[in-house]
Design a protein around this motif. Structure first.
Motif, PDB file in Angstrom:
ATOM      1  N   SER A   1       5.786  -7.369  -0.835  1.00  0.00           N
ATOM      2  CA  SER A   1       5.265  -6.074  -1.290  1.00  0.00           C
ATOM      3  C   SER A   1       5.503  -5.884  -2.778  1.00  0.00           C
ATOM      4  CB  SER A   1       5.937  -4.932  -0.523  1.00  0.00           C
ATOM      5  OG  SER A   1       5.633  -4.996   0.851  1.00  0.00           O
TER       6      SER A   1
ATOM      7  N   ILE B   1       0.841  -1.204   0.000  1.00  0.00           N
ATOM      8  CA  ILE B   1       0.000   0.000   0.000  1.00  0.00           C
ATOM      9  C   ILE B   1       0.878   1.257   0.000  1.00  0.00           C
ATOM     10  CG2 ILE B   1      -1.726   1.314   1.302  1.00  0.00           C
ATOM     11  CD1 ILE B   1      -2.742  -1.405   2.383  1.00  0.00           C
ATOM     12  N   ALA B   2       1.937   1.230   0.821  1.00  0.00           N
ATOM     13  CA  ALA B   2       2.848   2.380   0.902  1.00  0.00           C
ATOM     14  C   ALA B   2       3.580   2.590  -0.424  1.00  0.00           C
ATOM     15  CB  ALA B   2       3.860   2.165   2.030  1.00  0.00           C
TER      16      ALA B   2
ATOM     17  N   TYR C   1       2.889  12.021  -9.750  1.00  0.00           N
ATOM     18  CA  TYR C   1       2.273  13.352  -9.798  1.00  0.00           C
ATOM     19  C   TYR C   1       3.360  14.435  -9.817  1.00  0.00           C
ATOM     20  CZ  TYR C   1      -0.284  17.512  -8.357  1.00  0.00           C
ATOM     21  OH  TYR C   1      -0.793  18.784  -8.285  1.00  0.00           O
TER      22      TYR C   1
ATOM     23  N   LEU D   1       2.544   1.717  -3.385  1.00  0.00           N
ATOM     24  CA  LEU D   1       1.571   2.195  -4.369  1.00  0.00           C
ATOM     25  C   LEU D   1       1.331   3.691  -4.172  1.00  0.00           C
ATOM     26  CD1 LEU D   1      -0.081   0.943  -6.664  1.00  0.00           C
ATOM     27  CD2 LEU D   1      -1.990   0.693  -5.052  1.00  0.00           C
ATOM     28  N   ALA D   2       1.215   4.111  -2.915  1.00  0.00           N
ATOM     29  CA  ALA D   2       1.023   5.537  -2.609  1.00  0.00           C
ATOM     30  C   ALA D   2       2.238   6.345  -3.039  1.00  0.00           C
ATOM     31  CB  ALA D   2       0.772   5.716  -1.112  1.00  0.00           C
ATOM     32  N   ALA D   3       3.434   5.789  -2.798  1.00  0.00           N
ATOM     33  CA  ALA D   3       4.675   6.466  -3.193  1.00  0.00           C
ATOM     34  C   ALA D   3       4.754   6.613  -4.707  1.00  0.00           C
ATOM     35  CB  ALA D   3       5.884   5.686  -2.675  1.00  0.00           C
ATOM     36  N   GLN D   4       4.307   5.589  -5.419  1.00  0.00           N
ATOM     37  CA  GLN D   4       4.308   5.641  -6.886  1.00  0.00           C
ATOM     38  C   GLN D   4       3.373   6.729  -7.395  1.00  0.00           C
ATOM     39  OE1 GLN D   4       2.521   2.316  -8.925  1.00  0.00           O
ATOM     40  NE2 GLN D   4       3.783   2.624 -10.732  1.00  0.00           N
ATOM     41  N   ILE D   5       2.174   6.795  -6.831  1.00  0.00           N
ATOM     42  CA  ILE D   5       1.185   7.794  -7.254  1.00  0.00           C
ATOM     43  C   ILE D   5       1.690   9.211  -6.979  1.00  0.00           C
ATOM     44  CG2 ILE D   5      -1.123   8.710  -6.807  1.00  0.00           C
ATOM     45  CD1 ILE D   5      -1.975   5.778  -6.202  1.00  0.00           C
ATOM     46  N   LEU D   6       2.241   9.418  -5.770  1.00  0.00           N
ATOM     47  CA  LEU D   6       2.754  10.740  -5.396  1.00  0.00           C
ATOM     48  C   LEU D   6       3.943  11.140  -6.273  1.00  0.00           C
ATOM     49  CD1 LEU D   6       2.762  13.191  -3.516  1.00  0.00           C
ATOM     50  CD2 LEU D   6       4.188  11.876  -1.933  1.00  0.00           C
TER      51      LEU D   6
END
Length: 211
Positions: free
Chosen positions: A196, A81-82, A92, A84-89
């Motif tokens: 992960s 989850i972390a 961006y 995936l969030a790091a990838q999205i951020l």
């Protein structure tokens, strides 16, 4: 096997496994068969690197205090989850600041291959994550920590991880690599970041194929 020998053997084996399909294709002109060869090659690589890992009794300092088995799975899921969030951020930021194309050439290429050669899923979801975690996290990050500290080692290993993917999204893959480094040092178990990594590849590919 000593830890020093494990480091050298792991890096040399990974380099051979990584380059072998390309070298064979230059001489044999494999065509579409290269993806089957690459899948087999990666599976053999994952088995060999895992064998070196289990044969090595000496452990890096990071693994001095290893979490228990059930914690590996828990942190593995949280780590996915972390990451995936790091990838999205990072994606961006990459798009906003550097005007990069959001789509990953690496991911697009993999999806194209999988649609024609489904067996390639084994390489991307299972074999590649095992090899990359044993190389970039356990071997490179783990070996550099005593010399550069955790932050320096994590940055070096993560940038190298990003460069190995070679698709122009250096910030994105570096961010993901940093998350995986944190998971490894947090739990003292390379299996955590492997879980992960596998989950991330599986979900990203699964979602993309579903569209």
């Amino acid at each position: 096997m000593s830890l020093k020998k494990n480091v050298v053997t792991t890096l040399i084996t990974y380099l051979i496994i990584y380059l072998l399909p390309t070298v064979l294709n230059l001489f044999l002109h494999l065509g579409g068969h290269i993806y089957l060869i690459q899948t087999i090659d990666y599976i053999i690589g994952a088995i060999l690197l895992s064998y070196y890992y289990w044969r090595t009794k000496e452990r890096p300092l990071i693994e001095a205090k290893a979490d228990k088995g059930y914690q590996i799975l828990w942190w593995g899921v949280l780590g996915f989850i972390a990451a995936l969030a790091a990838q999205i951020l990072a994606n961006y930021i990459d798009t906003f600041l550097f005007h990069s194309v959001p789509n990953s050439v690496n991911t697009t290429t993999i999806l194209t291959i999988i649609k024609s050669y489904p067996v390639y899923l084994l390489a991307t979801i299972i074999a590649a994550p095992i090899m990359e975690e044993l190389v970039f996290r356990r071997t490179i990050f783990g070996s550099l920590v005593p010399f550069t500290g955790k932050v320096g080692a994590a940055l070096i290993a993560s940038v190298m991880f990003a460069m190995a993917h070679n698709d122009g999204h250096l910030l994105v893959y570096t961010a993901i690599g940093l998350v995986f480094c944190y998971l490894y040092q947090k739990t003292g178990r390379i299996q955590t970041s492997i879980i992960s990594h596998m989950l991330m590849n599986a979900v990203v590919i699964g979602i993309s194929l579903w569209r």
